[in-house]
Design a protein around this motif. Structure first.
Motif, PDB file in Angstrom:
ATOM      1  N   PHE A   1      -6.915   2.153  -6.466  1.00 32.62           N
ATOM      2  CA  PHE A   1      -6.388   3.483  -6.179  1.00 32.62           C
ATOM      3  C   PHE A   1      -7.505   4.374  -5.656  1.00 32.62           C
ATOM      4  O   PHE A   1      -8.669   4.234  -6.036  1.00 32.62           O
ATOM      5  N   LYS A   2      -7.126   5.257  -4.746  1.00 27.09           N
ATOM      6  CA  LYS A   2      -8.000   6.323  -4.288  1.00 27.09           C
ATOM      7  C   LYS A   2      -7.466   7.621  -4.866  1.00 27.09           C
ATOM      8  O   LYS A   2      -6.280   7.939  -4.711  1.00 27.09           O
TER       9      LYS A   2
ATOM     10  N   ASN B   1      -2.656  10.245  -4.238  1.00 25.45           N
ATOM     11  CA  ASN B   1      -3.210   8.923  -4.522  1.00 25.45           C
ATOM     12  C   ASN B   1      -2.947   7.998  -3.345  1.00 25.45           C
ATOM     13  O   ASN B   1      -1.961   8.167  -2.615  1.00 25.45           O
ATOM     14  N   MET B   2      -3.830   7.029  -3.155  1.00 25.17           N
ATOM     15  CA  MET B   2      -3.527   5.853  -2.338  1.00 25.17           C
ATOM     16  C   MET B   2      -3.586   4.662  -3.279  1.00 25.17           C
ATOM     17  O   MET B   2      -4.571   4.493  -4.009  1.00 25.17           O
TER      18      MET B   2
ATOM     19  N   LEU C   1       0.851  -1.178   0.000  1.00 26.03           N
ATOM     20  CA  LEU C   1       0.000   0.000   0.000  1.00 26.03           C
ATOM     21  C   LEU C   1       0.894   1.238   0.000  1.00 26.03           C
ATOM     22  O   LEU C   1       1.875   1.311   0.747  1.00 26.03           O
ATOM     23  N   ASN C   2       0.596   2.183  -0.851  1.00 27.03           N
ATOM     24  CA  ASN C   2       1.274   3.478  -0.877  1.00 27.03           C
ATOM     25  C   ASN C   2       0.229   4.533  -0.531  1.00 27.03           C
ATOM     26  O   ASN C   2      -0.696   4.773  -1.305  1.00 27.03           O
ATOM     27  N   LEU C   3       0.402   5.143   0.636  1.00 26.82           N
ATOM     28  CA  LEU C   3      -0.663   5.972   1.199  1.00 26.82           C
ATOM     29  C   LEU C   3      -0.357   7.458   1.032  1.00 26.82           C
ATOM     30  O   LEU C   3       0.687   7.944   1.484  1.00 26.82           O
ATOM     31  N   LEU C   4      -1.264   8.149   0.370  1.00 29.81           N
ATOM     32  CA  LEU C   4      -1.167   9.593   0.191  1.00 29.81           C
ATOM     33  C   LEU C   4       0.150  10.011  -0.451  1.00 29.81           C
ATOM     34  O   LEU C   4       0.886  10.857   0.051  1.00 29.81           O
ATOM     35  N   VAL C   5       0.436   9.398  -1.587  1.00 26.97           N
ATOM     36  CA  VAL C   5       1.629   9.762  -2.351  1.00 26.97           C
ATOM     37  C   VAL C   5       1.259  10.839  -3.363  1.00 26.97           C
ATOM     38  O   VAL C   5       0.110  10.951  -3.796  1.00 26.97           O
ATOM     39  N   ASP C   6       2.238  11.646  -3.743  1.00 26.93           N
ATOM     40  CA  ASP C   6       1.990  12.702  -4.717  1.00 26.93           C
ATOM     41  C   ASP C   6       1.631  12.091  -6.066  1.00 26.93           C
ATOM     42  O   ASP C   6       2.230  11.108  -6.508  1.00 26.93           O
ATOM     43  N   ALA C   7       0.672  12.730  -6.718  1.00 26.56           N
ATOM     44  CA  ALA C   7       0.244  12.285  -8.047  1.00 26.56           C
ATOM     45  C   ALA C   7       0.734  13.280  -9.092  1.00 26.56           C
ATOM     46  O   ALA C   7      -0.028  13.759  -9.928  1.00 26.56           O
ATOM     47  N   GLY C   8       2.041  13.634  -9.026  1.00 27.84           N
ATOM     48  CA  GLY C   8       2.603  14.594  -9.959  1.00 27.84           C
ATOM     49  C   GLY C   8       2.252  16.027  -9.646  1.00 27.84           C
ATOM     50  O   GLY C   8       2.579  16.938 -10.394  1.00 27.84           O
TER      51      GLY C   8
END
Length: 505
Positions: A413-414, A393-394, A380-387
């Motif tokens: 994905f969230k 995104n999660m 899980l990758n939580l609250l990563v930058d989406a560019g």
């Protein structure tokens, strides 16, 4: 004969990202520069570079900087009649010593650097060689009007040069550069935001981006003419190398060491990827000093439950198509429940890594996969930058063997884009989900078997998930600190997205 110039452009606190790039360019790629130029916040990194610090030392100075060290409210009157909102007293007394800046070493450096500072008395930009740098000039180079007072030097008034240049390409070209290596952190995002503070920095973006990239384009056009056998504007080809990013910290207002360390590490990761794309070989990163025991790790876990439905054979591409597939899946026996215990093995690493990776163990229950199936080691990758720092995104990737004996991968994905403050709940609880055949690694594609939406329901969130947090660590203080920092980071990320709806920053 080549002449390589390094352009350390401004960007306020965003130049922590620049320091991460320097760790890679200087230490891992082993790049050497004949000259380096700094403007605004980039002058901090230039000072450390000229002193002879390695890229890793520069990066670590930003990673470990207490964000409250520079804080120093100007009490000489009330704004807007006060000279400035803040002073640079703490920068002089606390930040420079923390970074171990030695101005005598800088002035006698064998690295050539030029520092841009604006002489307000003469209304002109001045370019100082490192041989003339003093503490006053370095402070003046980052003294942004309104936020910090100008600096009086030899009876003249000096301040930040950002309104004239935030990356002095002209000086590099004047000194004979045949290669320009630039790190740009000033935002180029097309988003107008209301509020005085927002518009102040949008004015800076307008000036800085226009000045820098107009000159950059002139060099590109000159290179094209030379390639075509014509006389280019600059009389020689100048190779251009640029790394730029939308960095997820504010120019001046940051009170989280974790956020700054994350920005530095983002620069490291981006620079490594960029170097590989440019076929620039990299050495292995330096290993920690042997004999020093690693600090005990503090871990954290919580449990979340998501319920919804997937439609067999659906291949949605938009959010609306995922929602429509969920509706059809519910009526066609495609119900799905996913329960995961989310494990953050090392809170310190998690908070400062741009990937924000955690592991998930639990189960998936759906007739699409034969019933209830165990999940182990999901990613899980939580609250990563989406560019874009204002969009997160999660991401979920779960490999498992279904109750029907077949291998599956559940990805989801969230999409947290913050169009309105009211959208916070649905965006942070809605997982757009696809079920793939086999164990599909990250970066590979496969046609989905089914797709739809699963959600965290309010009763599960407030009565189960919120009470499921558990922290393990060597001391009570370490556990409390980890939980607090995790919470602040989580809500800080949400503020990046939704705070623009309610605040001026």
């Amino acid at each position: 004969m080549s002449h390589r110039s390094l352009v350390l452009a401004g960007g306020g606190l965003k130049v922590g990202y620049q320091a991460g790039v320097l760790q890679v360019w200087l230490d891992e790629a082993g790049l050497k520069f004949d000259h380096a130029d700094g403007a605004s916040g980039g002058c901090f990194n230039l000072a450390m570079y000229c002193q002879g610090m390695t890229g890793t030392q520069i990066a670590d100075n930003w990673r470990n900087l207490d964000p409250f060290l520079p804080v120093d409210v100007n009490l000489a009157g009330l704004w807007p009649t006060a000279p400035s909102l803040f002073t640079q007293d703490n920068v002089r007394a606390r930040v420079f010593p923390f970074w171990k800046l030695d101005f005598d070493k800088i002035r006698h450096s064998n690295r050539t650097g030029t520092f841009n500072v604006f002489n307000f008395s003469k209304k002109q930009n001045e370019v100082l060689p490192q041989t003339q740098l003093t503490e006053d000039f370095l402070v003046a180079s980052v003294s942004l009007p309104m936020w910090f007072p100008p600096v009086k030097i030899n009876g003249q008034t000096y301040m930040d040069s950002v309104y004239i240049t935030d990356g002095n390409l002209e000086e590099c070209v004047r000194r004979g550069a045949t290669e320009l290596w630039a790190i740009w952190t000033v935002s180029r995002k097309d988003e107008w935001r209301d509020g005085f503070v927002n518009q102040y920095f949008q004015i800076i973006e307008t000036v800085a981006d226009t000045n820098f990239f107009n000159y950059w384009k002139r060099i590109e056009e000159s290179n094209k003419k030379i390639d075509a056998g014509q006389a280019g504007e600059f009389g020689r080809k100048i190779a251009l190398h640029l790394i730029e990013a939308e960095v997820p910290v504010h120019y001046l207002l940051n009170f989280s060491r974790d956020r700054m360390a994350e920005a530095v590490n983002m620069g490291v990761e981006d620079a490594r990827k960029w170097c590989r794309q440019q076929n620039i070989p990299l050495s292995q990163p330096a290993t920690p000093t042997p004999g020093q025991p690693a600090p005990a790790k503090t871990s954290l876990q919580f449990t979340e439950t998501m319920k919804g439905a997937l439609e067999k054979g659906a291949k949605p591409k938009t959010h609306e198509e995922f929602q429509a597939a969920a509706t059809k899946g519910k009526d066609a026996g495609g119900a799905m429940t996913v329960q995961l215990t989310v494990n953050v093995a090392d809170v310190e690493f998690y908070l400062t890594s741009p990937a924000h990776e955690a592991k998930g163990d639990g189960f998936i229950d759906s007739p699409l996969t034969g019933g209830k199936s165990d999940v182990k080691g999901g990613t899980l990758n939580l609250l990563v930058d989406a560019g874009d720092p204002s969009r997160k995104n999660m991401k979920y990737r779960l490999h498992f063997k279904g109750a029907d004996g077949k291998d599956y991968t559940l990805i989801g994905f969230k999409d947290i884009k913050g169009q309105t403050f009211a959208s916070a709940w649905p965006e942070t609880t809605t997982l757009y989900t696809s079920l793939l055949p086999g164990h599909v690694p990250e970066g590979q594609q496969a046609d989905p078997i089914a797709a739809g939406v699963i959600n965290i329901h309010a009763e599960d969130f407030f009565f189960r998930q919120m009470f499921s947090f558990r922290v393990k660590g060597p001391t009570l203080a370490a556990r409390t600190d980890a939980l607090t920092r995790f919470g602040l980071a989580f809500f800080g990320k949400l503020w990046d997205v939704y705070g623009r709806q309610v605040g001026p920053f």
